[in-house]
Design an enzyme around this catalytic site. Sequence first.
Site, PDB file in Angstrom:
ATOM      1  N   GLU A 173       1.020  -1.405  -0.131  1.00  0.00           N
ATOM      2  CA  GLU A 173      -0.027  -0.138   0.059  1.00  0.00           C
ATOM      3  C   GLU A 173       0.944   1.396  -0.054  1.00  0.00           C
ATOM      4  OE1 GLU A 173      -3.072  -0.209   3.101  1.00  0.00           O
ATOM      5  OE2 GLU A 173      -4.097  -1.823   1.941  1.00  0.00           O
ATOM      6  N   GLU A 292      -5.571  -8.484  -0.318  1.00  0.00           N
ATOM      7  CA  GLU A 292      -6.399  -8.015   0.775  1.00  0.00           C
ATOM      8  C   GLU A 292      -7.755  -7.770   0.581  1.00  0.00           C
ATOM      9  OE1 GLU A 292      -4.764  -4.997   3.665  1.00  0.00           O
ATOM     10  OE2 GLU A 292      -2.800  -5.513   3.280  1.00  0.00           O
TER      11      GLU A 292
HETATM   12  O1  AHR Z   1      -5.104  -5.705   7.017  1.00  0.00           O
HETATM   13  C1  AHR Z   1      -4.976  -4.530   7.868  1.00  0.00           C
HETATM   14  C2  AHR Z   1      -4.411  -3.341   7.142  1.00  0.00           C
HETATM   15  O2  AHR Z   1      -5.091  -2.887   6.073  1.00  0.00           O
HETATM   16  C3  AHR Z   1      -3.186  -3.891   6.613  1.00  0.00           C
HETATM   17  O3  AHR Z   1      -1.950  -3.760   7.404  1.00  0.00           O
HETATM   18  C4  AHR Z   1      -2.834  -2.742   5.405  1.00  0.00           C
HETATM   19  O4  AHR Z   1      -2.099  -3.303   4.431  1.00  0.00           O
HETATM   20  C5  AHR Z   1      -4.220  -2.556   5.076  1.00  0.00           C
HETATM   21  O5  AHR Z   1      -4.486  -1.154   5.221  1.00  0.00           O
END
Ligand code: AHR
Length: 501
Positions: A173, A292
């Site tokens: 990210e 994610e």
């Molecule tokens: O999954 C929780 C967080 O969400 C992770 O660390 C990050 O990559 C995202 O913003």
Amino acid sequence: MSAARITAHPAFVTGAIDRRIFGSFVEHLGRAVYTGIYEPGHPAADAEGWRTDVAELTRELGTTVVRYPGGNFVSNYRWEDGVGPRESRPTRIDLAWRTIEPNAIGTDDFVRWCALTGTEPMMAVNLGTRGAAEAADLVEYCNTPGGTTLSELRRANGADAPHDIRLWCLGNEMDGPWQIGHRTADDYGRLASQAAQAMRRVDPTIELVACGSSGREMATFGEWERVVLEHVFDDVEYISVHAYYQERDGDRASFLASGASFEAFFHEVIATADAVAARRHSSKRIKLSVDEWNVWYIDDFAGETNLELAERPRLIEDVYSALDAVVVGDLLTTLVRNADRVAVACLAQLVNVIAPIMTEPGGEAWRQTTFYPVALLAQHARGVALDARLDAPRLTTAKHGEVDALSAAVVWNSEAGELVLSITNRSTESVSTALDHVGFTDVELIEAVTLVADDEGPRRTAAEVADAAPRPLEGVVAGEHSTSLTLPPESWSLVRLRASA
Ligand code: AHR
């Protein structure tokens, strides 16, 4: 009652379903690692301290790959801290989550946990506070058989054979202002390309994921992907997609239709990647690593900068409802349906942190409601996703506009002779549905289950969760050409048919 029709033929195939879409994520965050997968002294811990109850649930969930060690955590992580004798590993402040990190678990340990759970590690490198050299060093430490200082260090640390880690994330990210060392697309693209090339010189066989946007709602979304891919197009196989959904302002209809936005997000990233390919006259197709995705009530989270410094804090331990499980079922159905371009996907996360598995320190481990659709699809969505035609009523939602009331994936497992329908009814009415299985013969019902949303809210105990478990879907009639079923309102269902083609 409204009606819908799905038409599937074995010759119309979207793509082979990559088993890596049933992945998950273990980050050094909250209690995911410490008192999650690892808790020495717990009654269920093995000699190494791994919680065997959690390992058992991980296997039952059907998890294939596991992303590690972050997430935001990786962007200030020194991988060297986590290897070697435990007693000499440093204790640090993790800046991402303002947490005391004892480094009791690191790369070699995690790879051993993967072996215990039958999962494949997917490793992220730090491109926040570090760069190409440290990333290449980690590849050398993990994947070089021996004969170099770093590979011999791994061997001295107990891992004689190389870890042979295939999948690598080039940071995490990096578009997000909350990320330690976040960058502009241009800066990140340049760095990611340099890191990728250095890592590949160590091990030319690795597969690489560039960071896409942290969400479709990011102001830089689209342009970020374009600029990053202009830099890394020749260096990577995948671009990441991160997507979290929650019910906001009581707008249940929009929440139930989250999958529509998820799918639109895929198509936008794919279009951007293919536009970059077109400008280069390239036939290369960048695939998606949706590394994610989940339901996350992020509005309830105080934010990274408001945290008290602590060890093993209870962070982001969302408790899920039956409604959340229906949405998770739909999101995974959406991933399956897009098998041609989705190569990797990680339910974020695995244990305690927005997770299908919860634990108490010294106590039980249990499933959340979201565990069920993931486990069922990981077990049964094998083979190819069919390019099925869906004719369904339409729904109007405040957030996503007009969407299909149903969302379906039809999977053909020719090896097992199994035709599988994963289907969500996003509407508040029952929908009488026909699955026309043209080109299939000898169709018989094996099993049909449904998970129905309710108004009970979060289910806090194992008993409350079990009460929301999928139950048999009654009234499914498998005919010669068509199978008929009635989908309950706000439900996710899985229908398994024996068939020949
Ligand atoms: O999954 C929780 C967080 O969400 C992770 O660390 C990050 O990559 C995202 O913003």
